[in-house]
Design an enzyme around this catalytic site. Structure first.
Site, PDB file in Angstrom:
ATOM      1  N   HIS A  85       0.799  -1.254   0.016  1.00 48.93           N
ATOM      2  CA  HIS A  85       0.036  -0.062  -0.038  1.00 48.93           C
ATOM      3  C   HIS A  85       0.926   1.200   0.067  1.00 48.93           C
ATOM      4  CE1 HIS A  85      -3.784   1.358  -0.154  1.00 48.93           C
ATOM      5  NE2 HIS A  85      -4.476   0.556   0.533  1.00 48.93           N
TER       6      HIS A  85
ATOM      7  N   ASP B 240      -2.394   1.736  -4.671  1.00 42.44           N
ATOM      8  CA  ASP B 240      -3.805   1.786  -3.947  1.00 42.44           C
ATOM      9  C   ASP B 240      -4.665   1.140  -4.744  1.00 42.44           C
ATOM     10  OD1 ASP B 240      -2.894   3.797  -2.512  1.00 42.44           O
ATOM     11  OD2 ASP B 240      -2.667   5.306  -3.988  1.00 42.44           O
TER      12      ASP B 240
END
Length: 419
Positions: free
Chosen positions: A389, A393
């Site tokens: 992350h 995204d």
């Protein structure tokens, strides 16, 4: 005779250290150039370190199970031939160099490898209190593990009363409670030694989970047409080509094509920047009874389904015969794992550090699906994506998975060629 150094080689991209799993020579042995000296283990591959010279083994600087950074000296070889001119100038200089080497050996106890430093910090171990069993008293990873197995940190040296802080007992108590409980073997339990390969896998998985903030997402794909197409081809393909046309080859090809369209997925975190890799090199997970290897299909986007199927077969064969080389495992930019081969229908993979994502291809199963308000039996598969992350995204990952899904669902005799 001149003394030459053999150093820890770099056995893969992003590899910064290696562990001596086994010495193949002893002090006094004569070796020829390119003869294997030691077996070295990294988080990517096991390999032999060859000699760069012909001569006699003078000293083994590193011990077995020692972890050293790339470039660190692991042994000394007395090389056949003349002594370099600079060493012939004075006998005093020779004595001085000999004394220097002795001093270096004695100072080994204060030189710590990255693995030793990491373990000691994770378990709050005072290295000054640990007795090293490595060359020259050097503290090895095995020494730290021995301290941990005894219940935690080594005994801390006494501190003069004037320097003791009031909070120290509280901090010490908190540290003690954080130590993992020792595992005690009971009667009938079987203790299985941890192999070098298993240690490397454990270290890399731990690093990945500690450093990478994992997120996870999944899509289901209707691969009914793909299954029919592949099943119609597989017998003739095997007879003609000599290897199997697997479902997995279609999935790898679809992923490679989607990576070309979504290059953000083909990236790596580099601290102050994100490195978007130009080449699409797909790592595939291949398991043996006690280990997992991740060889790489280079430039997968440029290969046909047939070419990918051939490489899958050849790389799997190398793994199972022990002939996989370090270069076969270098350069991977994205991993595809065929978890469906074990019957899995949903799983969350640990990212293959330092990549940014791993895709789990689950088992193809027949399920009832509603199509145009009617129930039909279809071949369905789940694709499970774990992502870093920091780099990726949900938006780009969702679009990437949607594209992979689109490619797979449109695969058919009319739309797709395996050649």
């Amino acid at each position: 005779m001149a003394i030459e150094k053999i150093t820890m080689p770099q056995l893969g991209e992003s590899v910064t250290e290696g562990t001596i799993s086994k010495w193949l020579v002893s002090v006094g042995d004569h070796v020829n150039k390119y003869d294997p000296l030691a077996e070295v283990m990294t988080d990517k591959v096991n390999a032999e370190v060859p000699s760069s010279f012909s001569g006699t083994i003078k000293e083994l600087i590193a011990g077995e199970d020692d972890t050293l950074p790339v470039g660190e000296v692991i042994c000394l070889i007395e090389v056949e031939g003349t002594v370099p001119q600079k060493e012939q100038k004075t006998s005093d200089k020779t004595v001085e160099e000999s004394a220097s080497k002795t001093a270096d050996s004695q100072s080994n106890k204060s030189r710590y490898s990255p693995a030793v430093m990491r373990l000691s910090q994770e378990h709050n171990i005072n290295l000054d209190t640990v007795t090293g069993t490595g060359a020259g008293g050097r503290i090895t990873r095995k020494d730290i593990l021995a301290v941990i197995e005894k219940g935690g940190a080594a005994e801390v040296k006494e501190t003069p009363p004037s320097t003791v802080q009031p909070e120290a007992p509280v901090a010490a108590a908190a540290t003690k409670t954080q130590q993992p409980a020792p595992v005690v073997s009971a009667a009938g339990d079987q203790e299985i030694p941890v192999t070098g390969v298993r240690k490397a896998i454990a270290a890399n998985m731990l690093r990945s989970k500690h450093e990478i903030p994992h997120a996870w997402t999944m899509v289901e794909v209707d691969v009914t047409n793909l299954v029919s197409y592949r099943d119609a081809l597989k017998t003739e393909f095997k007879q003609k080509e000599g290897f199997n046309l697997t479902y997995f080859a279609f999935f790898v090809k679809a992923v490679a094509q989607a990576l070309k369209e979504f290059p953000q997925m083909n990236s790596m975190w580099a601290g102050d920047r994100i490195v978007q890799k130009k080449d699409i090199n797909v790592s595939i997970a291949v398991a043996t009874d006690d280990a997992l290897f991740v060889p790489v299909i280079k430039q997968a986007d440029e290969k046909t389904i047939k070419g990918i199927a051939r490489e899958i077969t050849e790389l799997a064969q190398k793994v199972r015969t022990g002939s996989l080389k370090s270069e076969d495992m270098q350069g991977g930019t994205f991993t595809v794992n065929n978890t469906g081969s074990f019957g899995s229908v949903q799983s969350m993979g640990i990212i293959n550090y330092p990549q940014a994502a791993i895709l789990q291809v689950e088992s193809i199963v027949k399920r009832p699906v509603i199509i145009d308000n009617m129930i039909a039996v279809r071949d369905m598969v789940n694709l499970c994506l774990s992502l870093d992350h920091r780099v990726l995204d949900g938006l780009v990952c969702g679009r990437f998975l949607a594209r992979v899904k689109e490619i797979l669902e449109s695969t058919s005799k009319e739309n797709t060629s395996v050649y």
